[in-house]
Design an enzyme around this catalytic site. Structure first.
Site, PDB file in Angstrom:
ATOM      1  N   CYS A 129      -4.038  14.457   7.284  1.00  0.00           N
ATOM      2  CA  CYS A 129      -4.600  15.682   6.682  1.00  0.00           C
ATOM      3  C   CYS A 129      -5.620  16.381   7.591  1.00  0.00           C
ATOM      4  CB  CYS A 129      -5.218  15.356   5.327  1.00  0.00           C
ATOM      5  SG  CYS A 129      -6.294  13.926   5.336  1.00  0.00           S
ATOM      6  N   HIS A 253     -11.490  19.042   2.931  1.00  0.00           N
ATOM      7  CA  HIS A 253     -12.185  18.592   4.146  1.00  0.00           C
ATOM      8  C   HIS A 253     -12.739  19.795   4.912  1.00  0.00           C
ATOM      9  CE1 HIS A 253     -10.532  14.749   3.354  1.00  0.00           C
ATOM     10  NE2 HIS A 253      -9.679  14.615   4.342  1.00  0.00           N
TER      11      HIS A 253
HETATM   12  N1  LIG Z   1      -5.144  12.016  -0.439  1.00  0.00           N
HETATM   13  C1  LIG Z   1      -4.884  12.715   0.643  1.00  0.00           C
HETATM   14  O1  LIG Z   1      -5.542  13.734   0.907  1.00  0.00           O
HETATM   15  C2  LIG Z   1      -3.778  12.348   1.565  1.00  0.00           C
HETATM   16  C3  LIG Z   1      -3.458  13.226   2.595  1.00  0.00           C
HETATM   17  C4  LIG Z   1      -2.424  12.909   3.454  1.00  0.00           C
HETATM   18  C5  LIG Z   1      -1.759  11.721   3.294  1.00  0.00           C
HETATM   19  N2  LIG Z   1      -2.093  10.872   2.299  1.00  0.00           N
HETATM   20  C6  LIG Z   1      -1.346   9.621   2.164  1.00  0.00           C
HETATM   21  O2  LIG Z   1      -0.564   9.672   0.992  1.00  0.00           O
HETATM   22  C7  LIG Z   1      -0.480   8.363   0.418  1.00  0.00           C
HETATM   23  C8  LIG Z   1      -0.979   8.427  -1.027  1.00  0.00           C
HETATM   24  O3  LIG Z   1      -2.283   8.928  -1.054  1.00  0.00           O
HETATM   25  P1  LIG Z   1      -3.006   9.342  -2.408  1.00  0.00           P
HETATM   26  O4  LIG Z   1      -4.303   9.916  -1.970  1.00  0.00           O
HETATM   27  O5  LIG Z   1      -2.109  10.134  -3.275  1.00  0.00           O
HETATM   28  O6  LIG Z   1      -3.258   7.889  -3.068  1.00  0.00           O
HETATM   29  P2  LIG Z   1      -3.518   7.502  -4.597  1.00  0.00           P
HETATM   30  O7  LIG Z   1      -4.122   8.609  -5.337  1.00  0.00           O
HETATM   31  O8  LIG Z   1      -4.239   6.212  -4.541  1.00  0.00           O
HETATM   32  O9  LIG Z   1      -2.032   7.255  -5.183  1.00  0.00           O
HETATM   33  C9  LIG Z   1      -1.234   6.173  -4.747  1.00  0.00           C
HETATM   34  C10 LIG Z   1       0.133   6.265  -5.380  1.00  0.00           C
HETATM   35  O10 LIG Z   1       0.947   5.206  -4.880  1.00  0.00           O
HETATM   36  C11 LIG Z   1       1.515   4.503  -5.983  1.00  0.00           C
HETATM   37  N3  LIG Z   1       1.729   3.096  -5.650  1.00  0.00           N
HETATM   38  C12 LIG Z   1       0.796   2.176  -5.325  1.00  0.00           C
HETATM   39  N4  LIG Z   1       1.389   0.953  -5.170  1.00  0.00           N
HETATM   40  C13 LIG Z   1       2.701   1.136  -5.403  1.00  0.00           C
HETATM   41  C14 LIG Z   1       3.832   0.274  -5.425  1.00  0.00           C
HETATM   42  N5  LIG Z   1       3.714  -1.025  -5.159  1.00  0.00           N
HETATM   43  N6  LIG Z   1       5.043   0.797  -5.717  1.00  0.00           N
HETATM   44  C15 LIG Z   1       5.170   2.103  -6.000  1.00  0.00           C
HETATM   45  N7  LIG Z   1       4.146   2.985  -6.025  1.00  0.00           N
HETATM   46  C16 LIG Z   1       2.922   2.498  -5.719  1.00  0.00           C
HETATM   47  C17 LIG Z   1       0.493   4.659  -7.074  1.00  0.00           C
HETATM   48  O11 LIG Z   1       1.122   4.392  -8.302  1.00  0.00           O
HETATM   49  P3  LIG Z   1       0.301   3.717  -9.543  1.00  0.00           P
HETATM   50  O12 LIG Z   1      -0.471   4.839 -10.165  1.00  0.00           O
HETATM   51  O13 LIG Z   1       1.388   3.201 -10.421  1.00  0.00           O
HETATM   52  O14 LIG Z   1      -0.588   2.661  -8.966  1.00  0.00           O
HETATM   53  C18 LIG Z   1       0.115   6.119  -6.888  1.00  0.00           C
HETATM   54  O15 LIG Z   1       1.113   6.955  -7.440  1.00  0.00           O
HETATM   55  C19 LIG Z   1      -1.306   7.454   1.325  1.00  0.00           C
HETATM   56  O16 LIG Z   1      -0.464   6.845   2.268  1.00  0.00           O
HETATM   57  C20 LIG Z   1      -2.244   8.407   2.008  1.00  0.00           C
HETATM   58  O17 LIG Z   1      -2.675   7.925   3.270  1.00  0.00           O
HETATM   59  C21 LIG Z   1      -3.087  11.158   1.415  1.00  0.00           C
END
Ligand SMILES: NC(=O)c1ccc[n+]([C@@H]2O[C@H](COP(=O)([O-])OP(=O)(O)OC[C@H]3O[C@@H](n4cnc5c(N)ncnc54)[C@H](OP(=O)(O)O)[C@@H]3O)[C@@H](O)[C@H]2O)c1
Length: 342
Positions: A129, A253
């Protein structure tokens, strides 16, 4: 555009929720939409376009009949499950860092290197990001004047660490404001009314840290901004450096960029380039000392820029201020723009 069968992996997360909003806003042509998350969420419902969609547990056989997977459930989940999606015939746009530096996988910002999408073999990676937010204003400047060196300092919001981190910052802020103790479980340090250098894995030179890709003295987040910029620009030699910091902002950010140019340029010429840059909006009121803030960028598509000025310490070098909603352009919007180009 023909209608597609789409699956969102990580549909309950910060990025997953934003993917849902943007699919609806942009009227992405959906034939069907499957929502996948962990066993913890299976059976719960999410409302989308007036319909209750039931969340399913992610499994290797979740992708039958799916054309497009938008994946954001963490690197280890992508590593394990995305090969099954590709085997089932889907194209994956992956938000995690797992495939980004794989030479077989294009790493794409649609405003910068849309041509790379064509090289995909089933997976396209969405960049980090902070990298996306930096590259939107940087790329048109790079094309117009050439860039000799860039240093970025980031001021990263809780949303970058996911939905639970945002909630923890909110609750910690309330508790500390009321003088109550607070038990943290997501963010490792006091976050409310504080800041800290980014907590991504840090290379301290120890053998235990041999798996950290960042050079000695850097954390992974800083190294992503370097390595991913090289890959996206196709310019391995561009000197890039970054210092990444987490600040107690809920969403969006900010970045202070310092850019040395190859060709002579003026502040006015840089503004002219930024005013025509896709995905970028100049937002500032210098007479009021008012510049773009995270609350201006939250929930919005454009990356906001301003405060372009000459660096008093170096020739032909400029500073600028950049703010972007990293759940949107830094993740979900960029992924859906890639899907639209596909
Ligand atoms: N946040 C950002 O700004 C951003 C930007 C770019 C990239 N990313 C990347 O995107 C990814 C997710 O980020 P996020 O911020 O959205 O995280 P988050 O809010 O913590 O959400 C994580 C998601 O993954 C699911 N998950 C966790 N364990 C799992 C499993 N074993 N099987 C299937 N689903 C599972 C969770 O489902 P449950 O609710 O069921 O636990 C939830 O839907 C990460 O790799 C992060 O590095 C994030």
């Amino acid at each position: 555009m023909a209608e597609k069968n789409v699956a969102i992996v990580g549909a309950t997360g910060a990025v997953g929720q934003e993917l849902l909003s943007i699919l609806a806003e942009r009227k992405f042509p959906l034939k069907s939409l499957r929502l996948l998350a962990s066993a913890r969420s299976a059976g719960k419902k999410i409302r989308f376009e007036g319909e209750d969609l039931v969340i399913e547990e992610l499994r290797h056989d979740s992708f039958s009949g799916v054309d497009l997977v938008l994946s954001s459930a963490g690197g280890s989940i992508s590593k394990e499950f995305m090969p099954s999606a590709v085997k089932a015939g889907a194209v994956v746009v992956d938000n995690t860092s797992y495939f980004r530096m794989n030479p077989e996988v294009p790493l794409v910002v649609p405003e910068v290197n849309p041509q790379d999408i064509k090289k995909h073999k089933g997976i396209i990676a969405n960049p980090n990001c902070s990298t996306i937010i930096m590259l939107l204003p940087l790329f048109p400047i790079y094309k117009a004047f050439g860039v000799e060196r860039i240093h970025a300092t980031t001021y990263q919001a809780a949303s970058g660490a996911g939905a639970l981190a945002m909630e923890e910052l909110r609750l910690e802020s309330i508790a500390l404001a009321e003088g109550k103790p607070f038990q943290r479980s997501v963010i490792p340090f006091q976050y409310a009314f504080n800041l800290f250098p980014h907590n991504a894995p840090y290379n301290d030179g120890s053998e235990a840290k041999a798996a950290v890709h960042a050079p000695l003295g850097y954390c992974e987040e800083e190294w992503k901004m370097v390595a991913e910029t090289h890959k996206i620009f196709g310019d391995e030699k561009l000197p890039v450096n970054a210092t990444c910091v987490r600040v107690p902002v809920l969403r969006a950010h900010s970045e202070a960029l310092n850019i040395r140019l190859s060709k002579k340029a003026s502040v006015e010429e840089i503004y002219e380039v930024l005013l025509g840059a896709p995905g970028v909006q100049v937002l500032e009121e210098p007479s009021k000392n008012r510049w773009a803030m995270p609350i201006d960028a939250s929930g919005k598509d454009p990356v906001l820029v301003g405060r372009v000025r000459t660096d008093l310490s170096q020739e032909n070098t400029f500073d600028m201020w950049v703010v972007g909603d990293q759940i949107r352009k830094g993740a979900a919007l960029n992924a859906i723009q890639i899907a639209e180009l596909l």
